[in-house]
Design an enzyme around this catalytic site. Structure first.
Site, PDB file in Angstrom:
ATOM      1  N   GLY A  44       0.825  -1.205   0.000  1.00 57.59           N
ATOM      2  CA  GLY A  44       0.000   0.000   0.000  1.00 57.59           C
ATOM      3  C   GLY A  44       0.862   1.259   0.000  1.00 57.59           C
ATOM      4  O   GLY A  44       0.383   2.338  -0.300  1.00 57.59           O
ATOM      5  N   GLY A  45       2.144   1.087   0.360  1.00 57.31           N
ATOM      6  CA  GLY A  45       3.093   2.203   0.271  1.00 57.31           C
ATOM      7  C   GLY A  45       2.720   3.384   1.141  1.00 57.31           C
ATOM      8  O   GLY A  45       2.041   3.256   2.158  1.00 57.31           O
ATOM      9  N   THR A  46       3.189   4.532   0.696  1.00 58.81           N
ATOM     10  CA  THR A  46       2.941   5.769   1.423  1.00 58.81           C
ATOM     11  C   THR A  46       1.448   6.044   1.507  1.00 58.81           C
ATOM     12  O   THR A  46       0.898   6.373   2.563  1.00 58.81           O
ATOM     13  CB  THR A  46       3.613   6.945   0.689  1.00 58.81           C
ATOM     14  OG1 THR A  46       4.997   6.651   0.540  1.00 58.81           O
ATOM     15  CG2 THR A  46       3.418   8.245   1.444  1.00 58.81           C
ATOM     16  N   CYS A  47       0.810   5.890   0.385  1.00 58.43           N
ATOM     17  CA  CYS A  47      -0.593   6.258   0.246  1.00 58.43           C
ATOM     18  C   CYS A  47      -1.461   5.610   1.326  1.00 58.43           C
ATOM     19  O   CYS A  47      -2.177   6.300   2.048  1.00 58.43           O
ATOM     20  CB  CYS A  47      -1.068   5.836  -1.135  1.00 58.43           C
ATOM     21  SG  CYS A  47      -2.826   5.990  -1.383  1.00 58.43           S
ATOM     22  N   GLY A 186       6.411  24.620   6.541  1.00 61.95           N
ATOM     23  CA  GLY A 186       5.945  24.311   5.175  1.00 61.95           C
ATOM     24  C   GLY A 186       4.451  24.453   5.061  1.00 61.95           C
ATOM     25  O   GLY A 186       3.692  23.806   5.779  1.00 61.95           O
ATOM     26  N   ASP A 318       5.677   8.324  -7.727  1.00 61.08           N
ATOM     27  CA  ASP A 318       6.451   9.453  -7.218  1.00 61.08           C
ATOM     28  C   ASP A 318       7.903   9.426  -7.686  1.00 61.08           C
ATOM     29  O   ASP A 318       8.498  10.472  -7.945  1.00 61.08           O
ATOM     30  CB  ASP A 318       6.437   9.450  -5.678  1.00 61.08           C
ATOM     31  CG  ASP A 318       5.083   9.886  -5.121  1.00 61.08           C
ATOM     32  OD1 ASP A 318       4.167  10.125  -5.931  1.00 61.08           O
ATOM     33  OD2 ASP A 318       4.955   9.980  -3.874  1.00 61.08           O
ATOM     34  N   HIS A 450     -30.657  17.914  -8.153  1.00 63.73           N
ATOM     35  CA  HIS A 450     -30.903  19.018  -7.238  1.00 63.73           C
ATOM     36  C   HIS A 450     -31.329  18.443  -5.886  1.00 63.73           C
ATOM     37  O   HIS A 450     -32.073  17.468  -5.849  1.00 63.73           O
ATOM     38  CB  HIS A 450     -32.034  19.896  -7.776  1.00 63.73           C
ATOM     39  CG  HIS A 450     -32.392  21.007  -6.831  1.00 63.73           C
ATOM     40  ND1 HIS A 450     -31.589  22.129  -6.691  1.00 63.73           N
ATOM     41  CD2 HIS A 450     -33.427  21.145  -5.959  1.00 63.73           C
ATOM     42  CE1 HIS A 450     -32.144  22.912  -5.774  1.00 63.73           C
ATOM     43  NE2 HIS A 450     -33.251  22.345  -5.314  1.00 63.73           N
TER      44      HIS A 450
HETATM   45  C1  LIG Z   1       0.566  12.862   4.319  1.00 62.61           C
HETATM   46  C2  LIG Z   1       0.381  12.553   2.870  1.00 62.61           C
HETATM   47  C3  LIG Z   1      -0.838  12.779   2.290  1.00 62.61           C
HETATM   48  C4  LIG Z   1      -1.032  12.482   0.975  1.00 62.61           C
HETATM   49  N1  LIG Z   1      -2.258  12.705   0.422  1.00 62.61           N
HETATM   50  C5  LIG Z   1      -2.473  12.433  -0.871  1.00 62.61           C
HETATM   51  C6  LIG Z   1      -3.734  12.647  -1.437  1.00 62.61           C
HETATM   52  O1  LIG Z   1      -4.663  13.078  -0.795  1.00 62.61           O
HETATM   53  N2  LIG Z   1      -3.925  12.334  -2.729  1.00 62.61           N
HETATM   54  C7  LIG Z   1      -2.908  11.836  -3.490  1.00 62.61           C
HETATM   55  O2  LIG Z   1      -3.121  11.573  -4.669  1.00 62.61           O
HETATM   56  N3  LIG Z   1      -1.685  11.634  -2.988  1.00 62.61           N
HETATM   57  C8  LIG Z   1      -1.445  11.920  -1.687  1.00 62.61           C
HETATM   58  N4  LIG Z   1      -0.203  11.694  -1.161  1.00 62.61           N
HETATM   59  C9  LIG Z   1       0.857  11.219  -2.051  1.00 62.61           C
HETATM   60  C10 LIG Z   1       0.768   9.722  -2.293  1.00 62.61           C
HETATM   61  O3  LIG Z   1       0.826   9.053  -1.076  1.00 62.61           O
HETATM   62  C11 LIG Z   1       1.863   9.290  -3.215  1.00 62.61           C
HETATM   63  O4  LIG Z   1       1.794  10.013  -4.417  1.00 62.61           O
HETATM   64  C12 LIG Z   1       1.780   7.822  -3.559  1.00 62.61           C
HETATM   65  O5  LIG Z   1       1.847   7.016  -2.435  1.00 62.61           O
HETATM   66  C13 LIG Z   1       2.899   7.441  -4.508  1.00 62.61           C
HETATM   67  O6  LIG Z   1       2.845   6.089  -4.786  1.00 62.61           O
HETATM   68  P1  LIG Z   1       4.140   5.280  -5.208  1.00 62.61           P
HETATM   69  O7  LIG Z   1       3.672   3.923  -5.553  1.00 62.61           O
HETATM   70  O8  LIG Z   1       4.840   6.029  -6.235  1.00 62.61           O
HETATM   71  O9  LIG Z   1       5.086   5.269  -3.952  1.00 62.61           O
HETATM   72  P2  LIG Z   1       4.864   4.902  -2.440  1.00 62.61           P
HETATM   73  O10 LIG Z   1       3.451   4.922  -2.062  1.00 62.61           O
HETATM   74  O11 LIG Z   1       5.782   5.781  -1.725  1.00 62.61           O
HETATM   75  O12 LIG Z   1       5.353   3.398  -2.366  1.00 62.61           O
HETATM   76  C14 LIG Z   1       6.667   3.036  -2.572  1.00 62.61           C
HETATM   77  C15 LIG Z   1       6.920   1.737  -1.850  1.00 62.61           C
HETATM   78  O13 LIG Z   1       8.156   1.198  -2.319  1.00 62.61           O
HETATM   79  C16 LIG Z   1       8.804   0.580  -1.236  1.00 62.61           C
HETATM   80  N5  LIG Z   1      10.219   0.479  -1.607  1.00 62.61           N
HETATM   81  C17 LIG Z   1      11.106   1.493  -1.786  1.00 62.61           C
HETATM   82  N6  LIG Z   1      12.279   0.989  -2.207  1.00 62.61           N
HETATM   83  C18 LIG Z   1      12.141  -0.350  -2.305  1.00 62.61           C
HETATM   84  C19 LIG Z   1      13.005  -1.409  -2.691  1.00 62.61           C
HETATM   85  N7  LIG Z   1      14.239  -1.187  -3.139  1.00 62.61           N
HETATM   86  N8  LIG Z   1      12.545  -2.666  -2.644  1.00 62.61           N
HETATM   87  C20 LIG Z   1      11.262  -2.916  -2.231  1.00 62.61           C
HETATM   88  N9  LIG Z   1      10.414  -1.947  -1.850  1.00 62.61           N
HETATM   89  C21 LIG Z   1      10.844  -0.677  -1.899  1.00 62.61           C
HETATM   90  C22 LIG Z   1       8.478   1.467  -0.064  1.00 62.61           C
HETATM   91  O14 LIG Z   1       8.568   0.738   1.144  1.00 62.61           O
HETATM   92  C23 LIG Z   1       7.047   1.895  -0.363  1.00 62.61           C
HETATM   93  O15 LIG Z   1       6.106   1.038   0.256  1.00 62.61           O
HETATM   94  C24 LIG Z   1       0.029  11.961   0.186  1.00 62.61           C
HETATM   95  C25 LIG Z   1       1.265  11.738   0.753  1.00 62.61           C
HETATM   96  C26 LIG Z   1       1.449  12.021   2.092  1.00 62.61           C
HETATM   97  C27 LIG Z   1       2.775  11.763   2.690  1.00 62.61           C
END
Ligand SMILES: Cc1cc2nc3c(=O)[nH]c(=O)nc-3n(C[C@H](O)[C@H](O)[C@H](O)COP(=O)(O)OP(=O)(O)OC[C@H]3O[C@@H](n4cnc5c(N)ncnc54)[C@H](O)[C@@H]3O)c2cc1C
Lengths: 471, 507
Positions: A44-47, A186, A318, A450
């Site tokens: 699920g990552g950051t999201c 920020g 990202d 509406h």
């Molecule tokens: C507080 C906050 C609020 C947010 N709100 C929104 C929002 O409302 N709407 C929106 O669209 N976006 C929002 N975002 C941004 C959104 O979370 C990111 O754009 C999104 O998660 C990016 O997805 P991703 O798959 O690129 O990376 P990520 O979600 O960052 O996932 C990357 C994953 O890769 C893993 N990883 C890294 N390197 C390795 C490796 N070498 N081997 C194995 N695993 C690895 C990490 O552990 C992580 O789980 C928000 C972000 C934050 C911090």
């Protein structure tokens, strides 16, 4: 290869289980590719774990607590007690539920899940380093790899995150109790969203921002609405201030900032949240082993099909650059998987919508009037203030507006800027209009329910044609 | 003042034409109405007359180029000052402007890729249409939209995919522009100049299928056969030209005894590519139109073909009798008029086979007139000239009309008008031998009758095998509209008339 390595092989190796990665893995599985998804931390990552979902959960919860105290006009008198621990537990439950969902969706699509960190050994092979240890690694040979390693918060020098006093957004989403006061460094969307949450929960929030307005990428007519509301809530803004240093002060801290002329200001607070932007994560990958180029910001360079400078390696989400938004990652993940599967996919969407979940929300898509002009159009706009919307008033909301931008000649809808309740939802209709190449007439002729906020979109569109009825 | 000559709509509602040949070159004086070029549309080759009198300054299209109607093809200096008039309105619409900017799909490893897609590179086309464009390898920024306010639709992209030289980078297999073929031809020409045989070196030669077959049998490339004859400004070769060429070659082979054999058999060499070689030919003009129509028909209408055989002994006799009389009037009487008459009679009984399905209106349209399309194999491919109101015409008239239309089609003199409006079609595949076939409907018609070869075949009669003249029939129907039983009944009726030609007297 190290002796004792176990080597397996896969069609597609997806690195990172966030929005970009898990979508790529699911789509690749659907397209009958043999896919391996490697995640070093949490699916699920950051999201899902520390971004979109937890922050939106905290925003809704704090809204409930706050709105109840603001309803005396409606004859409601309340003084809710907030147990932050309880709120965080609730948020964690839904996060767990969603991350489990991601895991099982990926598995159901046929993806092979591996926990650990993947790093490149060569253009066709990656090593899986089991979390924590550097030994007992496993090698995976791949035909194609999709990098989806996401981003992490940028650290301000001297303000290293400790999770105690200096918080990153993820810490702020999991505090035990509402701090009495907080300095937020920020005024971008993450800072603004979390500042609003804590201010609404009773914390005394101060925002220090280097530039001269919050959410600087949006026009002032939009940010003014949000800025004013935030000030009404009691958030203190200090612009043109750069955080320079901090020191402990009892259980709390003093944050010192510096303006352009070198004048120092000190802010006392219990906690300091640093939210000055995010940087791509590539240092987990051993990129040196492959020919994948990054740009000045450290983001991986990709083409219109998400392909990196290494033919067989793709990058999405990202790590592939702005806009760093989960839905952009979704789209790129899908395209990457489809391209790997040989489909003629490409990132040819016309617009990436964006939302900020402040109070009130901001939703934007496509071009502003100025951008449309720059692009050679002869734009016209239509604007509907929400104070003229019955539904907005019934939500006790008077601020905000919907604005649409269209080409004056053809009527094609080019963009929209919305600020107001549910702006994040309202933007969807106009995004579809843009993708479809819809004209003002198309939307104007569409019946809207509406009473809803979507009528404001309808009216704005009619307004652009000079045919508003309700305004 | 210079006149910018835009390609006019040389057919009826055509969108583009191929410049087959220019008859003028820059510097020439052109007279109003003088034929400047041959333009092949999807229907026929037509003349392109000069619109004004003046001096030709410039040609803007190459021979072989597909030119959209409305594009400037030539600049003509009308009164000798060479100044260009602002004939073409050059008011850029915003859509045109952005069309020129790149889309994100342009694959350049570039961080801007995403920005381009959100910024300037607006294309007004729904996502499914954009995807189709990628699948078809069409650069959507160059497609002109015909939807509301100029929105690009699925059919615009399909049209572009069919009409355009492929302009995109992706998924396009490198094309051999026939270089190898041309090259070997010219080599041969050089070689043959050493002998006394005169050879030609053309890109295109018109000939009837029969002539073409002779050339093939003799192993001769028609493009090398000298001729003075032309059709529509194109070299036209007939059997006698081939014979003359062959004789000249033989003669030269004898005189230049000992000369390199390769040089004497020039034509043969050029015509046969080496085993690994692939030569290509552009898919367009009439060929492409045929292809598109076949595709549309076969993919739209579920085809079912019904086969039967008519005993036509009596018909053969009748025709033989009438043939002599017709000849006296200068008309060659074929079986076609009988077949047409029989079909018209059967169509009156089974109007369903003279219909059209309007998918959009969800209506079956019954036609109460009988325009019979006759498929004709021509040099450029299949054409279907139409005998209009066949029910009102007598045998002799039908006979002469069919003959005339067929020869016009073969010589490419048929007008677009004569290729339109059929309600039912006939294809005489038997002319080339063969028993049965599965004809493709001349869509949007709903039925087509294919005729095999009339010849004596064994027939069982009263328990004895006897030789009789029979005619194999293959009737294809659009099964959406017509059921198998109806097809069989219709076919039976046609057979009844053909087996008892005197019944046609009642018609
Ligand atoms: C507080 C906050 C609020 C947010 N709100 C929104 C929002 O409302 N709407 C929106 O669209 N976006 C929002 N975002 C941004 C959104 O979370 C990111 O754009 C999104 O998660 C990016 O997805 P991703 O798959 O690129 O990376 P990520 O979600 O960052 O996932 C990357 C994953 O890769 C893993 N990883 C890294 N390197 C390795 C490796 N070498 N081997 C194995 N695993 C690895 C990490 O552990 C992580 O789980 C928000 C972000 C934050 C911090």
């Amino acid at each position: 290869m190290v002796v004792g390595d176990i080597t397996s092989s896969t069609d597609v190796l997806v690195i990172g289980g966030g929005p970009g990665g898990y979508v790529a893995a699911i789509r690749a599985g659907q397209l009958d590719l043999d896919v391996t998804l490697v995640e070093m931390d949490a699916y699920g990552g950051t999201c899902l774990n520390r971004g979109c979902i937890p922050s939106k959960a905290m925003i809704s919860a704090s809204d409930i607590a706050h709105d109840a105290t603001q309803a005396e006009e409606m004859g409601i008198y309340a003084d809710p007690a907030v147990d932050l621990q309880g709120m965080v537990d609730w948020k964690d439950q839904l996060v767990t539920r969603l991350t489990k969902g991601v895991e099982s969706l990926s598995e159901r699509a046929g993806a092979h899940l591996i926990e650990g960190r993947a790093e490149f050994a060569s253009p066709g092979r990656a090593r899986i380093v089991a979390s924590g240890e550097g030994q007992g690694s496993e090698s995976i040979e791949f035909d194609n790899a999709i990098i989806a390693t996401g981003s992490r918060p940028i650290e301000v020098p001297g303000f290293e995150f400790d999770g105690e006093r200096i918080l990153a957004s993820e810490h702020a989403l999991s505090l035990d109790s509402v701090p009495e006061s907080m300095v937020v460094v920020g005024g971008g969307y993450i800072g603004m969203e979390l500042a609003t949450v804590y201010q609404k929960l009773g914390c005394d929030v101060t925002i220090v921002e280097m530039l001269d307005s919050p959410l600087p990428q949006y026009g002032s007519d939009i940010t003014d609405v949000v800025h004013e509301r935030a000030e009404e809530l009691g958030i203190d803004f200090h612009f043109g201030q750069r955080a320079s240093e901090w020191e402990e002060d009892g259980d709390g801290l003093v944050v010192r900032t510096e303006d352009e002329d070198g004048n120092l200001t000190a802010f006392d607070a219990e906690k300091c949240l640093v939210a000055v932007g995010r940087e791509p994560v590539t240092d987990t990958l051993n990129l040196d082993a492959v020919d994948v180029e990054t740009d000045d910001n450290g983001c991986i360079v990709t083409d219109g099909q998400t392909r990196t400078t290494e033919e067989t390696i793709f990058a999405v989400g990202d790590v592939a650059g702005e806009p760093m938004l989960a839905h952009k990652a979704f789209k790129e993940g899908e395209v990457a998987a489809e391209v790997v599967a040989g489909e003629p996919s490409a990132l040819d969407h016309q617009a990436v919508p964006a939302a900020v979940f402040t109070d009130p929300e901001i939703g934007t898509v496509g071009m502003t009037e100025a951008e449309a002009e720059e692009a050679g159009f002869d734009p016209i706009t239509g604007q509907m203030p929400l104070r003229a919307s019955g539904r907005a008033l019934s939500l006790n909301e008077k601020e905000g507006f919907v604005r649409v931008v269209a080409d004056g000649e053809s009527g094609f809808i080019l963009g929209a800027q919305i600020v107001g309740p549910e702006a994040s939802e309202l933007v969807a209709e106009l995004t579809l209009a843009i993708e479809m190449g819809a004209t003002l007439e198309d939307v104007a002729q569409t019946i809207h329910v509406h009473p809803t906020l979507s009528e404001a979109v309808h009216e704005a569109v009619k307004g652009a044609k000079g045919e508003s009825i309700h305004y | 003042m210079a006149f910018e000559f835009e390609l006019p709509d040389v057919g009826e509602g055509i969108a583009e034409g191929e410049i087959v040949a220019w008859h003028v070159s820059p510097g020439d004086t052109v007279e109003e109405d003088q034929v400047m070029a041959d333009v092949e549309t999807d229907k026929a080759v037509v003349d392109l007359p000069a619109p004004v009198t003046g001096t030709l300054l410039d040609l803007h299209a190459e021979e072989g180029e597909m030119v959209p109607v409305g594009d400037v093809v030539a600049t003509i200096d009308v009164d000798g000052d060479g100044e260009v008039t602002e004939e073409t309105p050059s008011e850029d619409t915003a859509t045109e402007e952005v069309a020129a900017t790149e889309t994100a799909a342009d694959s350049e490893p570039d961080q801007d890729a995403l920005e381009a897609s959100t910024g300037d590179g607006r294309v007004f086309a729904p996502p499914n249409v954009r995807r189709l464009a990628r699948e078809e390898g069409v650069d959507i920024t160059t497609v002109e939209g015909t939807g509301p306010s100029g929105r690009i639709t699925e059919s615009d992209v399909r049209a572009a995919a069919n009409g355009e030289e492929q302009t995109t980078t992706s998924a396009v297999t490198p094309r051999d522009d026939g270089d190898t073929a041309t090259q070997s031809t010219s080599e041969t020409t050089t070689a043959t100049t050493q002998t006394t045989v005169e050879t030609a070196d053309r890109d295109q030669t018109l000939a009837t299928p029969a002539t073409r077959k002779i050339a093939e049998e003799e192993g001769i490339d028609l493009d090398t056969v000298p001729t003075d004859k032309t059709r529509d400004g194109k070299a036209f070769v007939e059997e006698e030209d081939i014979r003359a060429f062959l004789e000249a070659e033989e003669a030269s082979a004898e005189t230049s005894a000992g000369a390199d054999t390769a040089t004497t058999s020039a034509g043969v060499e050029t015509a046969t590519p080496t085993p690994q070689e692939v030569t290509t030919e552009p898919y367009r003009g009439v060929r492409r139109t045929i292809g598109q129509q076949m595709e549309e028909s076969k993919y739209t209408a579920p085809h079912v073909t019904h086969h039967d055989t008519a005993d036509v002994s009596e018909l053969v006799e009748t025709r033989d009798e009438l043939k002599a009389r017709a000849e006296a009037e200068g008309i060659t009487m074929t079986y076609m008029p009988f077949v047409i008459k029989a079909i018209v009679a059967a169509l009156k009984e089974y109007p369903m086979l003279n219909s059209e399905l309007d998918e959009e209106a969800e209506e079956i349209q019954y036609k109460h007139y009988y325009n019979i399309g006759i498929a004709v194999a021509t040099d450029a491919g299949l054409m279907v000239p139409v005998v209009k109101d066949a029910d009102d015409k007598g045998m002799l008239q039908l006979s002469s009309e069919v003959n005339e239309l067929a020869s016009k089609a073969r010589n490419r003199e048929v007008s677009p008008d004569e290729l339109q409006g059929s309600t039912f079609s006939i294809t005489n595949f038997g002319a080339f031998g063969g028993e049965y076939a599965t004809p493709i409907i001349n869509y949007p018609e709903t039925a087509i009758l294919g005729l095999g070869e009339i010849k004596q075949r064994p027939v069982v009669e009263d328990g004895e095998v006897v030789a009789k003249h029979t005619l194999p029939l293959s009737l294809t129907i659009d099964h959406r509209v017509i059921d198998g039983a109806e097809a069989a009944q219709f076919c039976n009726t046609v057979m009844e008339y053909l087996e008892n030609p005197t019944l046609l007297l009642l018609e």
